[in-house]
Design a protein around this motif. Structure first.
Motif, mmCIF file in Angstrom:
data_model
loop_
_atom_site.group_PDB
_atom_site.id
_atom_site.type_symbol
_atom_site.label_atom_id
_atom_site.label_comp_id
_atom_site.label_asym_id
_atom_site.label_seq_id
_atom_site.Cartn_x
_atom_site.Cartn_y
_atom_site.Cartn_z
ATOM 1 N N ALA B 89 7.452 14.864 2.621
ATOM 2 C CA ALA B 89 5.709 14.988 2.965
ATOM 3 C C ALA B 89 5.864 14.549 1.163
ATOM 4 O O ALA B 89 4.995 13.853 0.842
ATOM 5 N N ILE B 93 4.033 11.778 -1.785
ATOM 6 C CA ILE B 93 3.245 12.387 -2.019
ATOM 7 C C ILE B 93 3.361 11.928 -3.231
ATOM 8 O O ILE B 93 2.901 11.285 -3.873
ATOM 9 N N ALA B 174 6.151 10.273 6.974
ATOM 10 C CA ALA B 174 5.387 10.339 5.768
ATOM 11 C C ALA B 174 5.028 8.682 5.369
ATOM 12 O O ALA B 174 4.119 8.887 3.697
ATOM 13 N N ILE B 177 0.651 9.369 4.631
ATOM 14 C CA ILE B 177 1.402 10.043 3.966
ATOM 15 C C ILE B 177 1.328 9.690 2.791
ATOM 16 O O ILE B 177 -0.100 9.713 1.533
ATOM 17 N N THR B 181 -2.022 8.460 -0.433
ATOM 18 C CA THR B 181 -1.821 9.212 -1.734
ATOM 19 C C THR B 181 -1.798 7.924 -2.468
ATOM 20 O O THR B 181 -2.565 7.975 -3.938
ATOM 21 N N GLY B 198 -3.953 14.505 -1.589
ATOM 22 C CA GLY B 198 -2.687 14.032 -0.758
ATOM 23 C C GLY B 198 -1.604 15.191 -0.290
ATOM 24 O O GLY B 198 -1.629 15.109 0.984
ATOM 25 N N SER B 199 -1.863 16.107 -0.934
ATOM 26 C CA SER B 199 -0.977 17.740 -0.273
ATOM 27 C C SER B 199 -2.406 18.191 0.533
ATOM 28 O O SER B 199 -1.444 18.687 1.402
ATOM 29 N N THR B 202 -2.549 16.836 3.826
ATOM 30 C CA THR B 202 -1.086 16.574 4.400
ATOM 31 C C THR B 202 -0.836 18.133 4.693
ATOM 32 O O THR B 202 -0.869 18.316 6.340
#
Lengths: 303, 278
Positions: B89, B93, B174, B177, B181, B198-199, B202
């Motif tokens: 991740a 990101i 990923a 993700i 992002t 994005g964080s 996730t």
């Protein structure tokens, strides 16, 4: 565009919600000329440049460079242009020669040797140093070395001397003149009027997103300003064919604008009741102040 | 080809530190998962066989470990650890947020896009490096695990392809993700916002996935919905070594979501204004 016009905008407008950064700009820049863009911050110079490069999308109207639409065919436009940003940023972690190499590779590897030569020998930069150790002026010199070595038809310089010392400024003026000699077209935006005046063939004055005036600098350089104080207060008759136009009265003296044959003028002056005389030229400042001076009406229409 | 290669070199230059660190960490985790399994395998099996699977090992049941698990199933239980997911991740990101908004924030986007480089080529170079980076991360994990198997003793040593398959599934995790992002990055001009969004997405997906695993929520009406929405439902290492056929659908879903976000990102980036520095 076979009429000698390389850059053309028609009713070019850029608006951000309520703010109109550029309003209905009609502009033509001819092949091989140095074209100055003048105006204070927020007058629309940088917006015009960014629209030409396809970095911004016009709200209405259009712009074309060498016949290519600046938004839809911006890649073709950028093949023909080289651009120096006003607020320059470079990759700090790279060494100076790596930056030149990257920028050259983005143009198929063209111009690298010349860029290195200008940066090293003319700008006296140490190309092995990381860019983050450079001063603002050194970064600007590095970018200028790249721009002046690009094999592009058009150089667009947005405030190219803003961070430079006087000797480097002189060097940039020389490089602009050399580019013109080589047949390149230069669009030059700046705040230092003397520099713009020195190198430009034509100058556009902008205010609040509108083009106020375009001045032919060659015609302007042939313009003489005469301040004459007469011996008598009585009326002085000036022959019409002399080309002497009264601008205003300054105390006891009269300010004239003259654009004609010098021998005829000197002949008339020898016979006229002149007590004192001063002959000079009008600098760009006085023209600029007509549109940006403290007494200027905000609603004044373009000339 | 030279301008595109230059863009790729530049992105590699910028991202190599993050890539090396995350790849090294995944290599280490791959090795460590084998080492821990080899040291504890007999104890765990004994506890399962005696039916005295204490609270400490209860989580193994929730991960799908049966009454007679193989070595690789036990090992894959460790691959569910948040460390594994966090590492891929981080890559997704960081590369997604760096793609456009970081370049604008730094003020260097003009430098690149005033040259004869299309926006598509610029973004393609970003995506290419991100995807290649994911391949490197997946490979680092697989190599770490394969070497671990070679140098440690397991009751039933897994085949290399089993480990590669799960590593590829983790790397594919990923992709969405990175995709969402990047999508936010293409319309923004500061890096912190895509990083934060994005964080958050996730983390929300991961928490949702963990919560649906609790027995108390097994019959909840919302469980199937959260399962469907969370991308983490498409990464189940234990299931993948027992049902190899789930690899295709899982990776397909992850690549599909990531790909759709990236395509949308391309469209939005091609149409947007690039603001001036300052």
């Amino acid at each position: 565009m076979d009429d000698g016009v390389l850059i053309r905008t028609r009713k070019l407008t850029k608006a951000y919600s309520e703010v109109r950064a550029l309003e209905s700009l009609d502009l033509e820049i001819r092949r091989g000329e140095v074209f100055g863009l003048l105006g204070p911050n927020g007058s629309g110079k940088t917006t015009t440049i960014r629209l030409l490069l396809g970095l911004l999308r016009p709200t209405s109207g259009d712009a074309a460079v060498a016949g290519f639409d600046c938004w839809r065919e911006s890649l073709q436009v950028r093949r023909r242009t080289s651009y120096l940003q006003g607020e320059l940023r470079l990759y700090g972690s790279m060494r100076a020669f790596e930056v030149l190499e990257l920028l050259s590779d983005l143009r198929d590897g063209l111009g690298l040797d010349r860029a290195i030569a200008i940066a090293d020998r003319v700008m006296k930069l140490d190309l092995r140093r990381r860019v983050r150790t450079y001063s603002t002026g050194m970064k600007q010199k590095l970018a200028l070395a790249q721009v002046f070595s690009d094999p592009a038809e058009i150089l667009i310089l947005d405030e190219p001397t803003s961070a430079l010392d006087p000797s480097a400024r002189g060097l940039v003026m020389e490089l602009v003149s050399e580019a013109k000699r080589q047949g390149q077209t230069v669009v030059f935006s700046g705040h230092v009027l003397a520099e713009v005046e020195q190198v430009s063939d034509r100058v556009a004055i902008m205010r609040k997103g509108r083009l106020m005036h375009v001045e032919d600098m060659h015609a302007r350089r042939g313009l003489r300003m005469l301040l004459i104080k007469y011996r008598s207060d009585g009326p002085v008759t000036i022959p019409g064919e002399l080309g002497l136009i009264e601008r205003k009265r300054e105390g006891e003296a009269f300010l004239y604008e003259h654009q004609g044959e010098l021998p005829a003028l000197l002949g008339w002056l020898a016979s006229a009741p002149v007590e004192d005389l001063a002959i000079g030229t009008e600098d760009l400042r006085s023209l600029y102040d007509r549109y940006h001076g403290p007494a200027v009406d905000d609603e004044e229409q373009p000339s | 080809m030279k301008p595109f290669a230059a863009l790729v070199r530049k992105v590699v230059h910028e991202s190599r530190g993050t890539l090396l660190l995350t790849a090294a960490a995944l290599f280490g985790l791959g090795w460590l998962s084998v080492y821990i399994t080899s040291r504890n395998e007999s104890q765990i099996l004994k506890a399962i066989a005696s039916g005295e699977l204490g609270e400490r090992l209860e989580w193994l049941r929730r991960l799908g470990i049966g009454t007679a698990p193989t070595s690789v199933e036990l090992m894959m239980a460790f691959w569910n650890h948040p460390f594994f997911v966090t590492l891929v991740a981080i890559w997704g990101i960081s590369r997604g947020s760096a793609a456009v908004s970081a370049e604008i924030e730094r003020g260097t986007m003009d430098l690149l896009l005033s040259r004869p480089v299309s926006r598509t080529a610029y973004l393609l170079a970003q995506v290419l490096v991100a995807v290649l980076g994911l391949c490197v991360l997946g490979a680092a994990l697989a190599v770490g695990a394969i070497l671990g198997v070679h140098y440690n003793t397991l009751r039933v040593p897994p085949g290399a392809w089993e480990l590669i398959r799960v590593s590829a599934n983790l790397a594919a995790l990923a992709l969405p993700i990175y995709g969402y992002t990047l999508l936010i990055s293409t319309v923004d001009h500061v890096r912190w916002r895509p990083t934060w969004i994005g964080s958050t997405l996730t983390l929300a997906g991961f928490i949702g996935h963990v919560i649906t695993g609790f027995p108390v929520f097994a019959e909840s009406w919302w469980k199937p919905w959260v399962d469907r929405v969370s991308i983490f439902s498409a990464y189940d290492p234990v299931e993948l070594v027992t049902k190899a056929q789930s690899f295709g659908p899982h990776v397909g879903i992850l690549a599909g979501v990531g790909g759709a976000c990236v395509v949308l990102g391309f469209i939005l980036f091609a149409r947007r204004d690039l603001p001036a520095n300052g």
